[in-house]
Design a protein around this motif. Sequence first.
Motif, short mmCIF file in Angstrom:
data_model
loop_
_atom_site.label_atom_id
_atom_site.label_comp_id
_atom_site.label_asym_id
_atom_site.label_seq_id
_atom_site.Cartn_x
_atom_site.Cartn_y
_atom_site.Cartn_z
N HIS A 205 0.82 -1.21 0.00
CA HIS A 205 0.00 0.00 0.00
C HIS A 205 0.86 1.27 0.00
CE1 HIS A 205 -3.65 -2.14 0.28
NE2 HIS A 205 -3.60 -2.44 1.57
N HIS A 229 -13.57 -6.76 1.57
CA HIS A 229 -13.30 -5.67 0.63
C HIS A 229 -12.52 -4.55 1.33
CE1 HIS A 229 -13.77 -2.82 -2.60
NE2 HIS A 229 -14.37 -1.95 -1.78
N ASN A 231 -10.39 -0.66 0.66
CA ASN A 231 -10.06 0.44 -0.24
C ASN A 231 -8.54 0.56 -0.30
OD1 ASN A 231 -12.70 1.26 -0.88
ND2 ASN A 231 -12.89 2.27 1.13
N SER A 232 -7.99 0.43 -1.47
CA SER A 232 -6.54 0.40 -1.59
C SER A 232 -6.12 1.10 -2.87
CB SER A 232 -6.04 -1.05 -1.61
OG SER A 232 -4.68 -1.10 -1.98
N THR A 233 -5.29 2.13 -2.72
CA THR A 233 -4.73 2.80 -3.89
C THR A 233 -3.82 1.85 -4.66
OG1 THR A 233 -4.80 4.88 -2.67
CG2 THR A 233 -3.44 4.82 -4.66
N ALA A 236 -5.92 -0.41 -6.73
CA ALA A 236 -6.62 0.34 -7.77
C ALA A 236 -5.70 0.69 -8.93
CB ALA A 236 -7.22 1.61 -7.18
N ASP A 254 -12.47 -10.78 -1.68
CA ASP A 254 -13.18 -9.59 -2.11
C ASP A 254 -12.28 -8.36 -2.17
OD1 ASP A 254 -15.54 -10.90 -2.47
OD2 ASP A 254 -16.35 -10.45 -0.49
N ALA A 255 -11.09 -8.48 -1.58
CA ALA A 255 -10.14 -7.37 -1.67
C ALA A 255 -9.79 -7.07 -3.12
CB ALA A 255 -8.87 -7.71 -0.88
N LEU A 257 -11.78 -6.82 -5.48
CA LEU A 257 -12.81 -5.99 -6.10
C LEU A 257 -12.25 -4.64 -6.53
CD1 LEU A 257 -15.99 -6.60 -3.92
CD2 LEU A 257 -15.95 -6.55 -6.41
N ASN A 258 -11.22 -4.20 -5.84
CA ASN A 258 -10.66 -2.88 -6.08
C ASN A 258 -9.63 -2.86 -7.21
OD1 ASN A 258 -10.82 -0.18 -5.27
ND2 ASN A 258 -8.91 -0.33 -4.10
N THR A 260 -9.42 -2.17 -10.20
CA THR A 260 -10.14 -1.51 -11.29
C THR A 260 -9.29 -1.26 -12.53
OG1 THR A 260 -9.65 0.60 -10.23
CG2 THR A 260 -11.79 -0.42 -9.75
#
Length: 904
Positions: A205, A229, A231-233, A236, A254-255, A257-258, A260
Amino acid sequence: MRAFLVPLLFITIVSIQMCSCGNSSSAHAMVEQLALQKLRESFSNTSMFVSWEGNNHCQWKGVQCDGITRHVVKLVLSWHKTCHCRRIFLCTCSSQSAHGVHPSILELKHLNYLELTGITFGGVPIPTFLASMNQLTYLNLSNCDFMGKVPHQLANLSNLHTLDISGNPVDVDDVAWLSKLTSLKHLAMNGLHLGKAYNLLQVLHMLPFLLQAEFSGCDLTNTHFPAAHVNSTFLANLQVLNLAQNLLSGPIPDAFLNLTSIVDLNLAYNNLTSLPYWLVNLDSLVNLNLSGNPLNKIETSILSILTNMCFLRSLDLSSSMSIFGGSGLGHGNYSGCGKYDLQVLMLRGTGIKDNLPSWFGQLSKLKILDLSMNSFYGPIPSSFGNLFTLRTLDLSDNLLHGSIPATFGRLSSLAVLDLSNNHLNGSIPESLGQLGNLVILRIANNSLTGTISENHFGNLSNLIELQIGFNNLDVKTKSNWKPPFRYLKFLGMAYNNVTHFPMWLQTQEQLVTLDINNNQVSGYLPEDFGDLLSNLYRLNLHSNLIEVFLSLKSGLKPVIRHNSKLIWEYLTVGWLNLSNNSLHGEPFQTLQSNQWLQILDLGENQFTGKIPSQWAAEAILEILRLRQNFLGGDIPTSLCRLYNLKILDLADNNFSGSIPHCIGGLRGMMINGVEAPPAFTYIANEWDKRNFKQILKGNEYDYTKKGAHPYLVNMDLSSNKLMGSIPDDLTSLSGLIGLNLSHNHLSGKIPSNIQKMKSLESLDFSNNNLSGTIPTNMSIMDSLGFLNLSYNNISGPIPTNDHFLTFDNGSFAGNPYLCGEPLTNKCSIGLGIPTSDGHEPNNDNSDKKEKVLFYFVIALGFITGFWAFLGTLFFKRDWRHAYFRYVDGVVDKIYVAIMVRVAR
């Protein structure tokens, strides 16, 4: 005048400075060149440095200099292991080694790109002095055999954009130092032990520019990547994530999921169990690999993935342990995207049970399609003929039926076509002969019929492998036909209707494997067969009608004669199967000199002669099968030098004499007994191509299935004329699975330490002259599933543990002095003497016991009374005198009485 002197002074000063800089640059160049020379001298093999000659080091291979300053800015020393294979399975591989990285590399002050890959640095740690080269932006130390721990000092390389230390057996228990490499864009640590680096995700991270992360085979678990899940820059921004061959389990976390921005996601060969619905939302994904996972739940369909992930180029779900659970792919409308970029679709072994959907024909850019090892049924859709860019089509190991579509002839880019192991019928379309790029054609093990002629091969100039066996095909070509292909290496035509040896094979000088077993090949073979096919390594002519015989020609080359005609003069095969023909003669005069011989099967023929006293292939011969011939003589001690031997089958011959004691030294039949010969590497999957028959547990088995052979270790010396005892040394063969010495004339006892043969599953000593008792330690041989000791002279009780109770009466029949379960002869209590039934003893045996006991009691009473009487007289003088006076008186009375009677 003054105006003239000022410019002149300026030019002079600049010239002096340029001269000074030139001298400095030249001096530094000498320093760098000397450093490179010292680096070269630290390597044991200088073949990587053949271009490092002359004074201009900037032109040396792997060295790149700055175009202006001429400083060395890039150094690439990469070694790609090359292997030279001799006779297919023995390979000598080259290597490049040095004892650590030479510190002279520090003299390259301006180096910003360093690649040292594939070099064996002797198991030393990664040198800490590399951390002082803080100008580096690229560092690749992969596959260099570094050991120990990764030095945390590498955190000083704050300018690094790429760090690759993959493929080194090093331990990493803390990756906090990585957080200081804030410029890092590409991080590869494949194969490192990161199981204890629990702070991995937190550290990642802190790397804001990281785009590519590779952690394949690092022992990572769900602890490193939580299921929830987050939120991780870092996630992403990530474009490439490789977590293959780890220990991730359960659903895909589910981690992810980010992810993108993800383009390439590899989660192959973990323990993941479900395919989540949100996967189709990763619309930037180009390559997805989930192969080798025990997926048992799919929340979306393949059709949904393909119609929503429009940019997907590669999808691999192969070997996913029945992800579809017998369901289908779907036959809906395949039109979710305006165009499809899919080039690779791998669904091998995923448990699909369905017709082949016609929408596959719409994947116009597809290059690789693997649907093998499923349960696809029905015909092959003709729409497959529209896949003009297809290079590999694998539909093997399914339930397909119907004919091979003639439209396959339009697949001009096709290099691999595998339709083997199905139920296809009909004839082979001649249109396949137009596939000029075809390299591999496999249509074996179907129900194809008809005739194969020259027309089927018209344009196949690149063909290397042809497998048409296990069908019902008539192979008919003109005797003078010359095929368009010249580099065929693998040819399989087993179980067809081949009646004559294909003469066109003489043009295939690169042929390695030839399998024509179970046909009707008869007549003459080409006289120069061995000379023309000098690369032939596997030859299988099992179950034909050949009647040639082997004999010796001058020299050490194998020769086969037919009516004194030379037929095979220079043939040096490694795998030779001539079993079940009508061959005769003495084969070993030629074969013993073949140094490449690894498998020899001459069973079921009419060969005579003796086994040779020496073998040229002592180091590599693994299977020797000579059963059912007329071979004789003693079993020579030369067999004891075949230390890789795993199967020895000499059954049904005329061998005599005793079993040599040294046979217990066959290390190939011991657990962990054999290592490959030095400098040789065995190709692992070569075992899968071997086939032979063996009798085990009283039944004949055809060992042709993949994966069975490495575990089969068998010795069969049955049905000969062997004499003497069973050598105790034989019990050293701890890896032996089957041992059959039945139907000989062996005597003596069963070896007392037979329990050392702990891998034994089948043991047959029947129909010999063995005596003594059954060793009680045989009861601990838990692997033993078949035992036959019948028709010997073994006596005493049968061991009574639960394992021995599993053997039936036939295992012990014909031993009259053997008693106990499962025989009807029961053992007398405490004596181990057999009785005829379960209640009363045999009358003859009972009478003998009573007579012996009677006479024993009489003798004991007489001895006791006699010595008690005489002992008393000897030690008691008064008693002795009184006794003799009494005797004298009695004698006198008897005398007087007799005389009185006579006088009357």
